[in-house]
Design a protein around this motif. Structure first.
Motif, PDB file in Angstrom:
ATOM      1  N   GLY A  29      -5.376  20.909  -0.043  1.00 53.29           N
ATOM      2  CA  GLY A  29      -5.595  19.486  -0.318  1.00 53.29           C
ATOM      3  C   GLY A  29      -5.417  19.088  -1.764  1.00 53.29           C
ATOM      4  N   GLY A  30      -4.661  19.852  -2.536  1.00 51.10           N
ATOM      5  CA  GLY A  30      -4.445  19.514  -3.942  1.00 51.10           C
ATOM      6  C   GLY A  30      -3.439  18.386  -4.118  1.00 51.10           C
ATOM      7  N   GLY A  45      -5.742  11.104   1.612  1.00 51.73           N
ATOM      8  CA  GLY A  45      -6.666  11.987   2.312  1.00 51.73           C
ATOM      9  C   GLY A  45      -6.762  13.350   1.650  1.00 51.73           C
ATOM     10  N   LEU A  46      -6.300  13.450   0.414  1.00 52.49           N
ATOM     11  CA  LEU A  46      -6.355  14.731  -0.294  1.00 52.49           C
ATOM     12  C   LEU A  46      -7.784  15.087  -0.682  1.00 52.49           C
ATOM     13  CD1 LEU A  46      -3.320  14.229  -2.712  1.00 52.49           C
ATOM     14  CD2 LEU A  46      -3.350  15.497  -0.550  1.00 52.49           C
ATOM     15  N   HIS A  47      -8.025  16.388  -0.832  1.00 53.12           N
ATOM     16  CA  HIS A  47      -9.303  16.838  -1.391  1.00 53.12           C
ATOM     17  C   HIS A  47      -9.433  16.401  -2.844  1.00 53.12           C
ATOM     18  CE1 HIS A  47     -10.416  20.328   1.530  1.00 53.12           C
ATOM     19  NE2 HIS A  47     -10.644  19.139   2.018  1.00 53.12           N
ATOM     20  N   TYR A  48      -8.298  16.357  -3.557  1.00 54.87           N
ATOM     21  CA  TYR A  48      -8.302  15.881  -4.940  1.00 54.87           C
ATOM     22  C   TYR A  48      -8.391  14.357  -4.894  1.00 54.87           C
ATOM     23  CZ  TYR A  48      -6.649  14.831  -9.652  1.00 54.87           C
ATOM     24  OH  TYR A  48      -6.543  14.360 -10.934  1.00 54.87           O
ATOM     25  N   THR A  65       0.835  -1.207   0.000  1.00 54.36           N
ATOM     26  CA  THR A  65       0.000   0.000   0.000  1.00 54.36           C
ATOM     27  C   THR A  65       0.867   1.252   0.000  1.00 54.36           C
ATOM     28  OG1 THR A  65      -1.745  -1.120   1.267  1.00 54.36           O
ATOM     29  CG2 THR A  65      -1.748   1.284   1.317  1.00 54.36           C
ATOM     30  N   LEU A  66       0.490   2.215  -0.834  1.00 56.20           N
ATOM     31  CA  LEU A  66       1.091   3.548  -0.755  1.00 56.20           C
ATOM     32  C   LEU A  66       0.088   4.466  -0.083  1.00 56.20           C
ATOM     33  CD1 LEU A  66       3.221   5.734  -1.417  1.00 56.20           C
ATOM     34  CD2 LEU A  66       2.031   6.081  -3.601  1.00 56.20           C
ATOM     35  N   LEU A  67       0.570   5.154   0.940  1.00 56.74           N
ATOM     36  CA  LEU A  67      -0.302   6.034   1.705  1.00 56.74           C
ATOM     37  C   LEU A  67       0.224   7.466   1.525  1.00 56.74           C
ATOM     38  CD1 LEU A  67      -1.397   4.931   5.228  1.00 56.74           C
ATOM     39  CD2 LEU A  67      -0.804   7.306   4.782  1.00 56.74           C
ATOM     40  N   ILE A  68      -0.635   8.390   1.100  1.00 57.57           N
ATOM     41  CA  ILE A  68      -0.207   9.785   0.942  1.00 57.57           C
ATOM     42  C   ILE A  68      -0.182  10.418   2.324  1.00 57.57           C
ATOM     43  CG2 ILE A  68      -0.600  11.979  -0.244  1.00 57.57           C
ATOM     44  CD1 ILE A  68      -0.130   9.625  -2.162  1.00 57.57           C
ATOM     45  N   GLY A  69       1.017  10.738   2.811  1.00 64.89           N
ATOM     46  CA  GLY A  69       1.171  11.129   4.214  1.00 64.89           C
ATOM     47  C   GLY A  69       1.315  12.610   4.453  1.00 64.89           C
ATOM     48  N   ILE A  70       1.038  13.423   3.430  1.00 66.18           N
ATOM     49  CA  ILE A  70       1.087  14.872   3.613  1.00 66.18           C
ATOM     50  C   ILE A  70      -0.192  15.481   3.063  1.00 66.18           C
ATOM     51  CG2 ILE A  70       3.549  15.298   3.863  1.00 66.18           C
ATOM     52  CD1 ILE A  70       3.961  15.434   0.979  1.00 66.18           C
TER      53      ILE A  70
END
Lengths: 339, 339
Positions: B78-79, B101-104, B68-73
């Motif tokens: 949130g772009g 967890g980004l808005h995009y 799994t790749l998790l976007i951690g920033i």
């Protein structure tokens, strides 16, 4: 534009969108649909707005007598009442456009979408916000215009009405004033705006800021339509987003005469007027120096003008600021301190 | 679950999601992706969390070493940063799921959606809220549990961390405690929850209420992850929706030692701690009797424990309530007043 307004069983007292359009919009209203008042006229129920016949449904109108069906009521939660389906269906079969401020988007309804395509009609869900909104930069106070925001003790206390009356009368007095519409009724009347209650909460302030920046250097006064109340159990997020996003210079506190609890949340008592002033000003203060400078009281529930005048005087005393009922007594007292 | 966490150029200080997952989630972190710290280890930069190597991108990892790749920033707004595209592309080509967890929404990105389909991967945009939310009924106070909400003087002052530390230590002390996750990091750690900042503002309080009702009769304590600040120029709507929606019994005020202006809005000075207490309590009061009972100070910017202890003591004095740094000094002082 020849418009029919749907307001079943809620006209006139709980149909603020219908009333707002009858009062302020530049449309020819050919009928109000209200099965509970079939056969009466608008003028029988509301003295001071555009008159129109009241009928029980779209089928009572000739297909070529109307261009647009406008949904003029907004129930708590914004859902679609299935008892209205026949009217929307008939309108689309007549070739009418349909304008709705419901949270339930009529354009996403399979039957309505198909009928609209078949009959070359447009369905406009005005509560569907633009897709490119973003967070506030905290710069709304940099516009040239004085920003005047209506705030309230609850929902449905006259914020939209007060905004519209003040803007109209300010223009009549020679001022360059514009309205910033933030809700479905204001948007229906003005033909532009963003429904802040439908914007994701992260972008609520940013969406308001964008509206202010769009008009703020072209006018001397912006009258911003407020929403909800700072202490509303469900809608306070909308209210605070508008307060901080608009960075308003002045606030007009709107209230219903005699109301003492949040409508629909009767266990939540309204705090004192002084508490409202303190809350609005103190929560705004770190972001903008917004001041409550006047009050607008809705005295529609009081029959006599004398009793209404007493209620307004009591309200002005409680606020320690000028106040009036903008419908009953006009806007002079307020414009004197605002413009 | 073997996880790689993307945190380019923001690790560790501006990568709160990455840090939260390293500290609290039950995942095996195989690497942090940060091209600015390539070759170092997490333990070189952050002493008290799960260690892992830091690499410059997904291509540095073996395809079979990670699930799994998790976007951690989570940047302001949130772009999606296009410089991350190669990592997401590689992850999907490796057959990894991607959690963001980004808005995009990455699932709406054409290339990512196609790669996910081709490689049988799932893209989970945790900031995409459920579709069936509605308005609050104002009944969150009817649950059996004591509801404890973290509130703050700004974003990124330790609300999520304080919530997680308090809940973990309360459980360790024998209490039946659960976390109510309201933001992307909390949701990534706990595996459920609703991203309130992404809920339409009309439903913000209602979405929180729904989370409280879901768990509130099954536990003695609910630790609710707060968001933003009541006086944040952009995010205050989120904060107030959570405050009124949760109808919290007690509040823990979180703050960064030495911070005196809103991050990213430097012209907005933070008011005094007493003002924050007054604002949170007075704006809550008409809806719920929420009381600030303790403070949590993030002293990460202070090197010596002695200086940190002084800062905590000053903070406790300013609040006139018990306070600590939950990371540096543990949660004992707070749990004593909370449980």
């Amino acid at each position: 534009m020849r418009v029919a307004i749907l307001a079943h069983e809620k006209f006139p007292d709980r149909a603020k969108t219908a009333l707002g359009v009858l009062r302020y919009a530049d449309h020819d209203v050919v009928a109000v649909l209200d099965r509970a008042n079939d056969g009466r006229r608008v003028a029988d129920l509301v003295p001071d707005v555009q008159d129109a016949p009241i009928v029980s449904g779209m089928a009572d109108l000739e297909p070529d007598a109307v261009d647009t069906l406008l949904i003029g009521i907004a129930p708590i939660g914004g859902g679609f009442d299935e008892s209205w389906r026949e009217d929307v269906r008939t309108a689309l079969e007549y070739g009418c456009d349909v304008i709705s401020g419901l949270h339930y988007f009529l354009a996403d309804d399979e039957e309505f979408a198909r009928l609209a395509a078949d009959n070359d009609c447009e369905i406009r869900d005005v509560r569907n916000p633009p897709a490119d909104l973003t967070v506030a930069d905290g710069v709304a106070d940099q516009v040239d215009a004085e920003v005047i925001l209506t705030v309230g003790t609850d929902c449905s206390v006259g914020k939209m009405t007060t905004t519209m009356e003040l803007a109209r009368d300010a223009r009549a007095a020679g001022h360059d004033a514009a309205v910033i519409p933030t809700g479905q009724t204001g948007i229906m009347i003005e033909g532009w705006g963003t429904p802040i209650d439908r914007v994701v909460s992260d972008f609520a302030a940013g969406a308001v800021e964008e509206l202010i920046l769009e008009k703020g250097d072209d006018h001397d006064y912006l009258f911003v339509e407020g929403q909800g109340s700072i202490v509303h159990p469900a809608y306070s997020a909308v209210t605070l987003g508008i307060l901080h996003g608009s960075m308003a210079d002045t606030l007009v506190l709107c209230h219903n005469a005699g109301q003492d609890a949040v409508h629909g949340y009767e266990s939540v008592a309204l705090p004192s007027m002084q508490t409202y002033i303190d809350l609005y000003e103190s929560i705004a203060a770190p972001v903008a120096d917004s001041r409550v400078v006047a009050g607008a009281l809705n005295t529609a529930s009081l029959e006599s003008d004398e009793r209404a005048r007493e209620a307004v005087d009591e309200y002005a005393d409680a606020l320690d600021r000028p106040a009036t009922d903008v419908i009953r007594f006009g806007t002079d007292e307020l414009l004197e301190v605002l413009c």
